[in-house]
Motif scaffolding. Sequence first.
Motif, PDB file in Angstrom:
ATOM      1  N   UNK A   1       0.799  -1.222   0.000  1.00  0.00           N
ATOM      2  CA  UNK A   1       0.000   0.000   0.000  1.00  0.00           C
ATOM      3  C   UNK A   1       0.833   1.274   0.000  1.00  0.00           C
ATOM      4  N   UNK A   2       2.128   1.152   0.272  1.00  0.00           N
ATOM      5  CA  UNK A   2       2.996   2.329   0.185  1.00  0.00           C
ATOM      6  C   UNK A   2       3.637   2.447  -1.201  1.00  0.00           C
ATOM      7  N   UNK A   3       3.208   1.573  -2.116  1.00  0.00           N
ATOM      8  CA  UNK A   3       3.762   1.592  -3.470  1.00  0.00           C
ATOM      9  C   UNK A   3       2.662   1.394  -4.504  1.00  0.00           C
ATOM     10  N   UNK A   4       1.502   2.000  -4.258  1.00  0.00           N
ATOM     11  CA  UNK A   4       0.357   1.846  -5.152  1.00  0.00           C
ATOM     12  C   UNK A   4       0.596   2.632  -6.431  1.00  0.00           C
ATOM     13  N   UNK A   5       0.340   2.035  -7.605  1.00  0.00           N
ATOM     14  CA  UNK A   5       0.526   2.770  -8.860  1.00  0.00           C
ATOM     15  C   UNK A   5      -0.360   4.007  -8.907  1.00  0.00           C
ATOM     16  N   UNK A   6       0.154   5.044  -9.557  1.00  0.00           N
ATOM     17  CA  UNK A   6      -0.632   6.267  -9.717  1.00  0.00           C
ATOM     18  C   UNK A   6      -1.837   5.987 -10.605  1.00  0.00           C
ATOM     19  N   UNK A   7      -2.933   6.633 -10.308  1.00  0.00           N
ATOM     20  CA  UNK A   7      -4.143   6.479 -11.113  1.00  0.00           C
ATOM     21  C   UNK A   7      -4.927   7.780 -11.065  1.00  0.00           C
ATOM     22  N   UNK A   8      -5.537   8.101 -12.179  1.00  0.00           N
ATOM     23  CA  UNK A   8      -6.314   9.348 -12.251  1.00  0.00           C
ATOM     24  C   UNK A   8      -7.755   9.063 -11.861  1.00  0.00           C
ATOM     25  N   UNK A   9      -8.100   9.312 -10.608  1.00  0.00           N
ATOM     26  CA  UNK A   9      -9.474   9.146 -10.150  1.00  0.00           C
ATOM     27  C   UNK A   9     -10.179  10.493 -10.206  1.00  0.00           C
ATOM     28  N   UNK A  10     -11.370  10.495 -10.793  1.00  0.00           N
ATOM     29  CA  UNK A  10     -12.124  11.721 -10.926  1.00  0.00           C
ATOM     30  C   UNK A  10     -13.218  11.854  -9.900  1.00  0.00           C
ATOM     31  N   UNK A  11     -14.037  12.881 -10.068  1.00  0.00           N
ATOM     32  CA  UNK A  11     -15.057  13.199  -9.070  1.00  0.00           C
ATOM     33  C   UNK A  11     -16.163  12.151  -8.983  1.00  0.00           C
TER      34      UNK A  11
END
Length: 271
Positions: free
Chosen positions: A171-181
């Motif tokens: 959990x300290x190395x979670x891939x980046x992801x673009x989460x929106x509203x």
Amino acid sequence: MKRIKQAVREMCAKGEPFALVSIREGSGSMPRHQGATMLVREDGGIEGSVGGGVLEARAIERARQLIAEGKSGEMPFDLSSADAANSDMICGGSGVLSIRFYDGTEQPALQRELAEIDDGKLVIFGGGHIARQLARIADVLEIPIVVVEDRSEFCSPERFPSAKRVIVETYDNIPEAALGEKDMAVIVTRGHLGDREALVWALRTRAGYIGMIGSKRKRDLMYEKMRADGIAESALARVHSPIGLPIGAQTPEEIAVSIAAELVAFRNGRA
């Protein structure tokens, strides 16, 4: 939208005409939220819903007329008038339905259009009992899910068959992801450390809903440490914790139901 998209693919494969009916605009008490969509076939068969009752029946009738004419159009509605009093609708809103006709041959363009529709994605942090039950309910609700878990035995396509993606990672190395509203993050890892790391990650995104499991005492202790690390109070205010609607849930299945209910409330603008 998942079943509607599948129905669109099937209709296009057969070259059969259909219409997509959506709530384009509205005000007041609505039977469903703006953007709710229903597919109508030439014979009146449907996938999805724009609210049921007389409104939906009229929408189907109008859509069939437009399919026969090969046209797109719209249908105003007013559920606050005497018209509503003569129906089975108890809402009091008004608005406009958009009815788009497709002849079943525009598959590439239509697939691009559908791909742009943001269904709202659910990222579940943790692969334990609650996560598994929540994933099953999310599938019924047609919410696309991604599961993140640091134990491979708890994070596999076999364990989460409805997931679009399963990610085995700490959990300290979670891939980046673009989460929106419209996207949602539910944190149900097996321990406080995992919950905190997942929460820090979620707060860096634009996710519209962030929920974390645990007691108020656990939450308050975690927040105290996060404030000391420089996490702003306004960021912590975004978090729904303890997660879920207060229904006295105890079993993993009941807890998953309470969480899912809160997700539905969020999607409908009530959380």
